[in-house]
Write an enzyme that holds these catalytic residues in place. Structure first.
Site, PDB file in Angstrom:
ATOM      1  NE  ARG A  81      -2.461   1.078   3.556  1.00  0.00           N
ATOM      2  CZ  ARG A  81      -3.138   0.777   4.667  1.00  0.00           C
ATOM      3  NH1 ARG A  81      -4.376   0.327   4.602  1.00  0.00           N
ATOM      4  NH2 ARG A  81      -2.567   0.907   5.843  1.00  0.00           N
TER       5      ARG A  81
ATOM      6  CD  GLU B 224     -12.010   5.667   4.502  1.00  0.00           C
ATOM      7  OE1 GLU B 224     -11.892   5.221   5.659  1.00  0.00           O
ATOM      8  OE2 GLU B 224     -11.227   5.377   3.580  1.00  0.00           O
TER       9      GLU B 224
ATOM     10  CE  LYS C  98      -2.657   4.696   7.040  1.00  0.00           C
ATOM     11  NZ  LYS C  98      -4.107   4.587   7.262  1.00  0.00           N
TER      12      LYS C  98
HETATM   13  C1  LIG Z   1      -5.199   3.811   7.589  1.00  0.00           C
HETATM   14  C2  LIG Z   1      -6.631   4.061   7.283  1.00  0.00           C
HETATM   15  C3  LIG Z   1      -7.616   3.073   7.409  1.00  0.00           C
HETATM   16  C4  LIG Z   1      -7.348   1.741   8.016  1.00  0.00           C
HETATM   17  O1  LIG Z   1      -6.478   0.949   7.303  1.00  0.00           O
HETATM   18  P1  LIG Z   1      -5.816  -0.307   7.991  1.00  0.00           P
HETATM   19  O2  LIG Z   1      -4.922  -0.874   6.958  1.00  0.00           O
HETATM   20  O3  LIG Z   1      -6.910  -1.250   8.341  1.00  0.00           O
HETATM   21  O4  LIG Z   1      -5.103   0.180   9.187  1.00  0.00           O
HETATM   22  C5  LIG Z   1      -8.905   3.378   7.003  1.00  0.00           C
HETATM   23  N1  LIG Z   1      -9.230   4.588   6.515  1.00  0.00           N
HETATM   24  C6  LIG Z   1      -8.318   5.568   6.407  1.00  0.00           C
HETATM   25  C7  LIG Z   1      -8.735   6.886   5.865  1.00  0.00           C
HETATM   26  C8  LIG Z   1      -7.002   5.332   6.793  1.00  0.00           C
HETATM   27  O5  LIG Z   1      -6.106   6.296   6.698  1.00  0.00           O
END
Ligand SMILES: *Cc1c(COP(=O)(O)O)cnc(C)c1O
Length: 341
Positions: free
Chosen positions: A83, A221, A185
């Protein structure tokens, strides 16, 4: 060697703590160096770094878990590595190889092993890998140099007194654009979420729910976590959209619901005005693990799922299965657990 640590593991929350070692690698002249551990928690970077002005950066979050026998293990770090590569691509930064990413995490965990909480406390060692564009640059263009860093800190269990549901309100703001950076991210998404978050908290909610930026009819989200619902006929449902951050916890739950709990699973649109189809709902992510959603406030009406005070049975079973795997008490699907030897 490290000084012995005296931490009250039961009192840990989610706040910064300086641990002895972090990993720092630099990209220069077209390649990453091999990186090394440092005791200095300050980065010295150019005032003209693109990470500071244009948000050229990304981050990850994952945890190290202590098993009953005292071993330390990672949960699907290859997925975080992949990712982060996707995030790097989206903001034109050099990718870190999966091998270097996992090796960096392991080095940091081993060097700070005293800070990995004991099994049974529910606490874990949280790892924060990130890549930032640095170096002298003023135009809007990729940085001449990059830093890849991984630091860590012990964090408490999300639920100190058991799993308590929390309530959310629907935001009128968007965290991402339809074809923007929602699936990466990158820091800009989180800067964009702070104001809507503060409005939700002011109204007495834990955080806000973001709808799809194109039509504002579908759930995307839950704060910085993904949404899932359990329908009244026991189907695990989670939204599908190119502007959702692909949560590793969410994909893990999709698998566990199907193969461990023998449920049907679906990734599809979840309409904000059709919440009646769900018997339970939750938010999921590495930090939150699974947070049961008590209710959602939308157009000044509160939609309550299972209960505002108690966790539903399917959500609880998913939580126990996931945590059982992460802490080594339940057999994991192949390749999910990476021991830190
Ligand atoms: C990091 C994140 C998540 C969760 O991702 P994981 O891989 O399960 O930790 C979900 N939504 C957003 C906006 C994030 O930044």
């Amino acid at each position: 060697m490290n000084k012995p640590v005296s931490i009250d593991w039961s009192q840990l929350g989610f706040s910064y703590m300086k641990t002895p070692y972090r990993y720092v690698a630099t990209w220069k002249d077209g390649k990453w160096d091999q990186g090394s551990l440092s005791e200095d928690n300050q980065l010295k970077i150019s005032e003209a770094s693109s990470a500071l002005h244009y948000g050229q950066q990304c981050f990850e979050g994952l945890k190290a878990y202590r098993t009953k026998s005292g071993q330390i293990q990672l949960f699907r770090p290859d997925q975080n590595a992949k990712r982060m590569q996707e995030s790097c691509k989206r903001v034109l930064m050099p990718e870190v190889s999966e091998e270097q990413f996992i090796d960096a995490c392991k080095q940091v965990i081993k060097a700070n092993a005293d800070y990995v909480p004991p099994h049974g406390t529910g606490a874990t060692l949280y790892l924060r890998p990130f890549v930032i564009g640095v170096g002298d640059n003023i135009g809007v263009k990729p940085a001449p140099e990059y830093i890849f860093c991984v630091f860590c800190l012990p964090v408490g269990p999300y639920f100190k007194g058991g799993m308590a549901p929390v309530n959310f309100t629907v935001s009128q703001y968007d965290r991402a654009a339809p074809y923007g950076t929602g699936a990466a991210k990158v820091g800009g998404n989180y800067a964009a979420s702070m104001y809507p978050h503060s409005l939700a908290v002011k109204k007495g909610f834990a955080d806000c729910i973001y709808l799809d930026p194109k039509t504002h009819r579908k759930i995307e989200e839950v704060g910085a976590a993904n949404f899932f619902g359990i329908t009244k006929d026991n189907v695990f449902v989670t939204p599908d959209s190119p502007s959702i951050l692909p949560s590793i916890t969410k994909y893990s739950l999709l698998y566990l619901a199907e193969h461990y709990l023998e449920m049907k699973v679906e990734q599809r649109d979840v309409y904000i005005d059709k919440l009646d189809e769900f018997a339970e709902a939750g938010a999921c992510g590495t930090a939150a693990v699974i947070t049961p959603i008590g209710g959602i406030d939308y157009n000044d009406r509160m939609h309550v799922f299972y209960s505002e005070t108690e966790v539903g049975p399917v959500t609880k079973k998913l939580f126990d299965t996931l945590c059982g795997i992460q802490f080594g008490d339940v057999e994991a699907p192949e390749g999910w657990i990476i021991p830190v030897e």
